[in-house]
Motif scaffolding. Structure first.
Motif, PDB file in Angstrom:
ATOM      1  N   ILE A 125     -35.228  14.599 -42.928  1.00 12.44           N
ATOM      2  CA  ILE A 125     -34.559  13.609 -42.065  1.00 12.44           C
ATOM      3  C   ILE A 125     -34.469  12.229 -42.701  1.00 12.44           C
ATOM      4  N   GLY A 126     -34.985  12.071 -43.915  1.00 10.68           N
ATOM      5  CA  GLY A 126     -34.876  10.738 -44.504  1.00 10.68           C
ATOM      6  C   GLY A 126     -35.680  10.568 -45.768  1.00 10.68           C
ATOM      7  N   GLY A 127     -36.968  10.922 -45.700  1.00  8.75           N
ATOM      8  CA  GLY A 127     -37.790  10.841 -46.910  1.00  8.75           C
ATOM      9  C   GLY A 127     -37.877   9.447 -47.504  1.00  8.75           C
ATOM     10  N   PHE A 128     -38.239   8.449 -46.676  1.00 11.88           N
ATOM     11  CA  PHE A 128     -38.350   7.086 -47.201  1.00 11.88           C
ATOM     12  C   PHE A 128     -39.687   6.843 -47.904  1.00 11.88           C
ATOM     13  N   ARG A 129     -40.769   7.492 -47.433  1.00 12.38           N
ATOM     14  CA  ARG A 129     -42.116   7.279 -48.017  1.00 12.38           C
ATOM     15  C   ARG A 129     -43.015   8.439 -47.603  1.00 12.38           C
ATOM     16  N   ASP A 130     -44.125   8.636 -48.317  1.00 19.05           N
ATOM     17  CA  ASP A 130     -45.018   9.740 -47.952  1.00 19.05           C
ATOM     18  C   ASP A 130     -46.348   9.259 -47.379  1.00 19.05           C
ATOM     19  N   LYS A 131     -46.484   7.958 -47.192  1.00 15.81           N
ATOM     20  CA  LYS A 131     -47.627   7.426 -46.440  1.00 15.81           C
ATOM     21  C   LYS A 131     -47.164   6.182 -45.687  1.00 15.81           C
ATOM     22  N   VAL A 132     -47.748   5.989 -44.501  1.00 12.56           N
ATOM     23  CA  VAL A 132     -47.283   4.919 -43.618  1.00 12.56           C
ATOM     24  C   VAL A 132     -48.511   4.119 -43.172  1.00 12.56           C
ATOM     25  N   PRO A 133     -48.443   2.783 -43.218  1.00 11.48           N
ATOM     26  CA  PRO A 133     -49.583   2.004 -42.705  1.00 11.48           C
ATOM     27  C   PRO A 133     -49.737   2.193 -41.197  1.00 11.48           C
ATOM     28  N   ALA A 134     -50.985   2.334 -40.760  1.00 13.48           N
ATOM     29  CA  ALA A 134     -51.223   2.568 -39.324  1.00 13.48           C
ATOM     30  C   ALA A 134     -51.842   1.334 -38.689  1.00 13.48           C
ATOM     31  N   TYR A 135     -51.447   1.064 -37.440  1.00 14.32           N
ATOM     32  CA  TYR A 135     -52.256   0.127 -36.662  1.00 14.32           C
ATOM     33  C   TYR A 135     -53.089   0.941 -35.690  1.00 14.32           C
ATOM     34  N   GLY A 136     -54.301   0.484 -35.440  1.00 17.19           N
ATOM     35  CA  GLY A 136     -55.167   1.143 -34.470  1.00 17.19           C
ATOM     36  C   GLY A 136     -54.776   0.673 -33.081  1.00 17.19           C
ATOM     37  N   SER A 137     -54.494   1.615 -32.197  1.00 15.73           N
ATOM     38  CA  SER A 137     -54.009   1.303 -30.853  1.00 15.73           C
ATOM     39  C   SER A 137     -55.110   1.692 -29.865  1.00 15.73           C
ATOM     40  N   THR A 138     -55.678   0.699 -29.175  1.00 18.50           N
ATOM     41  CA  THR A 138     -56.809   1.014 -28.291  1.00 18.50           C
ATOM     42  C   THR A 138     -56.337   1.722 -27.022  1.00 18.50           C
ATOM     43  N   ARG A 164     -62.986   0.493 -40.647  1.00 17.75           N
ATOM     44  CA  ARG A 164     -62.482   1.859 -40.864  1.00 17.75           C
ATOM     45  C   ARG A 164     -61.244   1.859 -41.764  1.00 17.75           C
ATOM     46  N   GLY A 165     -60.558   0.721 -41.850  1.00 20.11           N
ATOM     47  CA  GLY A 165     -59.391   0.646 -42.737  1.00 20.11           C
ATOM     48  C   GLY A 165     -58.114   0.168 -42.076  1.00 20.11           C
ATOM     49  N   TYR A 166     -58.112   0.061 -40.727  1.00 20.30           N
ATOM     50  CA  TYR A 166     -56.875  -0.345 -40.049  1.00 20.30           C
ATOM     51  C   TYR A 166     -56.464  -1.741 -40.511  1.00 20.30           C
ATOM     52  N   LYS A 167     -55.173  -1.876 -40.823  1.00 19.43           N
ATOM     53  CA  LYS A 167     -54.646  -3.174 -41.265  1.00 19.43           C
ATOM     54  C   LYS A 167     -53.956  -3.919 -40.126  1.00 19.43           C
ATOM     55  N   ASP A 201     -55.976 -13.208 -40.558  1.00 16.20           N
ATOM     56  CA  ASP A 201     -55.011 -12.452 -41.372  1.00 16.20           C
ATOM     57  C   ASP A 201     -54.675 -11.047 -40.874  1.00 16.20           C
ATOM     58  N   VAL A 202     -55.392 -10.559 -39.865  1.00 23.87           N
ATOM     59  CA  VAL A 202     -55.120  -9.187 -39.401  1.00 23.87           C
ATOM     60  C   VAL A 202     -54.002  -9.226 -38.347  1.00 23.87           C
ATOM     61  N   PRO A 203     -52.896  -8.512 -38.578  1.00 20.69           N
ATOM     62  CA  PRO A 203     -51.846  -8.471 -37.565  1.00 20.69           C
ATOM     63  C   PRO A 203     -52.374  -7.881 -36.247  1.00 20.69           C
ATOM     64  N   LEU A 204     -52.074  -8.588 -35.141  1.00 25.42           N
ATOM     65  CA  LEU A 204     -52.523  -8.144 -33.810  1.00 25.42           C
ATOM     66  C   LEU A 204     -51.326  -8.044 -32.887  1.00 25.42           C
ATOM     67  N   MET A 205     -51.381  -7.071 -31.976  1.00 28.68           N
ATOM     68  CA  MET A 205     -50.328  -6.889 -30.982  1.00 28.68           C
ATOM     69  C   MET A 205     -50.977  -6.723 -29.615  1.00 28.68           C
ATOM     70  N   LEU A 206     -50.224  -7.065 -28.570  1.00 30.88           N
ATOM     71  CA  LEU A 206     -50.718  -6.854 -27.197  1.00 30.88           C
ATOM     72  C   LEU A 206     -49.740  -5.995 -26.415  1.00 30.88           C
ATOM     73  N   ASP A 207     -50.309  -4.963 -25.771  1.00 28.16           N
ATOM     74  CA  ASP A 207     -49.573  -4.091 -24.844  1.00 28.16           C
ATOM     75  C   ASP A 207     -50.405  -4.124 -23.561  1.00 28.16           C
ATOM     76  N   ASP A 355     -56.452   7.095 -44.745  1.00 27.06           N
ATOM     77  CA  ASP A 355     -57.395   6.751 -45.807  1.00 27.06           C
ATOM     78  C   ASP A 355     -58.082   5.414 -45.503  1.00 27.06           C
ATOM     79  N   SER A 356     -58.962   4.989 -46.396  1.00 29.73           N
ATOM     80  CA  SER A 356     -59.752   3.784 -46.118  1.00 29.73           C
ATOM     81  C   SER A 356     -58.918   2.510 -46.262  1.00 29.73           C
ATOM     82  N   GLU A 357     -57.697   2.643 -46.761  1.00 26.87           N
ATOM     83  CA  GLU A 357     -56.792   1.485 -46.857  1.00 26.87           C
ATOM     84  C   GLU A 357     -55.846   1.396 -45.666  1.00 26.87           C
ATOM     85  N   GLY A 358     -56.014   2.306 -44.720  1.00 23.68           N
ATOM     86  CA  GLY A 358     -55.184   2.242 -43.513  1.00 23.68           C
ATOM     87  C   GLY A 358     -53.840   2.934 -43.628  1.00 23.68           C
ATOM     88  N   PHE A 359     -53.682   3.808 -44.630  1.00 29.87           N
ATOM     89  CA  PHE A 359     -52.430   4.567 -44.751  1.00 29.87           C
ATOM     90  C   PHE A 359     -52.610   5.974 -44.182  1.00 29.87           C
TER      91      PHE A 359
END
Ligand code: LLH
Ligand code: MG
Length: 385
Positions: A125-138, A164-167, A201-207, A355-359
């Motif tokens: 469906i696209g194949g842009f990348r094989d790893k994606v940075p994750a945000y931890g969603s509480t 844990r690695g979340y960026k 420096d850590v990106p934060l979001m609110l839901d 992984d430990s880098e958050g990917f």
């Protein structure tokens, strides 16, 4: 190639989660028996496509009344034609054929195509990348001591997530039936405590609470600007596009949405035109499949916007990996009492290993990426239809 059979299979498994009276999930105090359904579409050459889905979404009535009528005998590779045939059935289905059901059928067809071609779906469906940075969603806030019951507990958990690695980290704050929710003051305090704990420096979001008034949303939004948040999500009823346009017109913190609004990619085009959001949003179950998520993402790209994909699933991860304008994979929902990295018994491995880098890394196996433990599922099946 023709679709020969469509099967639903309900199985049970031990769960450490429960839903509160408003449908938000939390850790449960005792282990409960939960149910899940496995949808299997089989073609005449024996190729199968599978997807896990909530039991009610693919219940026998839905398979008999819609899926079998539309799909049996058809070429499983004709996904766009079949999706439109199902989508048009929705109008006369009295609300019984949901977007979530469409998404289940469509994802099973993608899984089947990937298996037949020997490719992971994200490559198809696209194949842009094989790893994606994750945000931890509480998870949403609770009243469990040591859980997510105070701003300080959010802060402690955020520090653990960063270790844990979340960026990036997204807070879901308190919603009824929590006794003090909703609370503008508590939401702001939680955001302040987390920002203080993880640094600038850590990106934060609110839901937060999804039904704040315009003025409450504006108050929180002003605080998020001060705290340099990355986005502000679903803080008002998404049925009022005009309220979001009103808010977006006044805040510098980016507004993200819509997540739960009906209307698939069509409604999302209206949000862009209305200036109601800065970052578009679509999740595979919510908009009726991977195809509609790609339409939303490509629409966003055409307007120079990002599209953030809602929720953790193999289909959502495949979509994130297939597009250029999505910064994050939403990983969760996370809670201090729960071990997210441990697979449930019906999976051999989780679909979103990080992984430990958050990917989060994409499976290179053919298909959608759900590594099903079919022996467990068969041994715990309580009905097949
Ligand atoms: O209200 C909730 O329970 C959460 O907001 C949930 O819907 C979650 O999936 C979400 O919004 N993620 O972004
Ligand atoms: Mg959300």
């Amino acid at each position: 190639m023709k679709i020969e059979t469509i099967q639903g299979q309900v199985f049970v498994f031990p769960s450490y989660r429960c839903s509160d009276s408003a449908g938000h999930s939390h850790p449960s105090e005792t282990v409960t028996e939960a149910k899940m359904a496995l949808l299997t579409i089989t073609a005449d050459d024996g190729t199968q496509g599978r997807i896990l889905a909530p039991v009610e979404v693919i219940r026998p009535f839905v398979l008999d009344s819609f899926a079998r009528k539309v799909l049996i005998g058809q070429d499983p590779f004709d996904r766009e034609r079949l999706w439109h045939a199902l989508e048009q059935w929705q109008r006369g289905s009295a609300g019984q054929l949901t977007d979530r059901a469409l998404a289940a059928f469509e994802q099973a067809l993608w899984d089947l195509a990937g298996r037949k071609l020997g490719l992971p779906v994200y490559k198809l469906i696209g194949g842009f990348r094989d790893k994606v940075p994750a945000y931890g969603s509480t998870m949403c806030g609770d009243e469990l001591k040591g859980g997510l019951s105070t701003p300080d507990e959010y802060a402690d958990f955020a520090v653990k997530m960063v270790k844990r690695g979340y960026k990036g980290i997204k807070l879901h704050t308190w919603m009824p039936p929590v006794s003090f929710a909703p609370s503008v003051a508590m939401d702001i305090k939680a955001c302040e405590a987390v920002r203080e704990a993880v640094g600038p420096d850590v990106p934060l979001m609110l839901d937060g609470f999804h039904w704040y008034s315009r003025m409450d949303a504006l108050t929180i939004g002003r605080a998020l600007e001060r705290l340099n948040f990355t986005w502000f999500e679903e803080m008002m009823n998404e049925q009022s596009i005009d309220s979001y346009a009103w808010l977006a017109g006044q805040l510098n913190v980016p507004i993200l949405g819509p997540e739960s609004a009906a209307g698939k990619h069509w409604a999302r085009a209206d949000w862009v035109r209305a200036g109601a959001t800065d970052i578009l949003r679509a999740g595979v179950p919510g908009v009726g499949g991977i195809g509609p998520v790609l339409k939303v993402a490509h629409l966003a790209e055409s307007f120079g916007m990002d599209c953030e994909v809602h929720g953790s699933s193999a289909g959502n991860l495949a979509a994130c990996a297939a597009i250029a304008n999505c910064r994050w994979y939403e990983r969760g929902l996370l809670h201090p009492f729960l071990e997210y990295d441990e697979p449930p018994p019906y999976l051999n491995t989780i679909w979103d290993p990080m992984d430990s880098e958050g990917f989060v890394h994409l499976s290179q196996e053919p298909g959608l990426g759900e590594d099903l433990n079919l022996d467990y599922i068969d041994a715990h099946t309580i009905s097949t239809y």
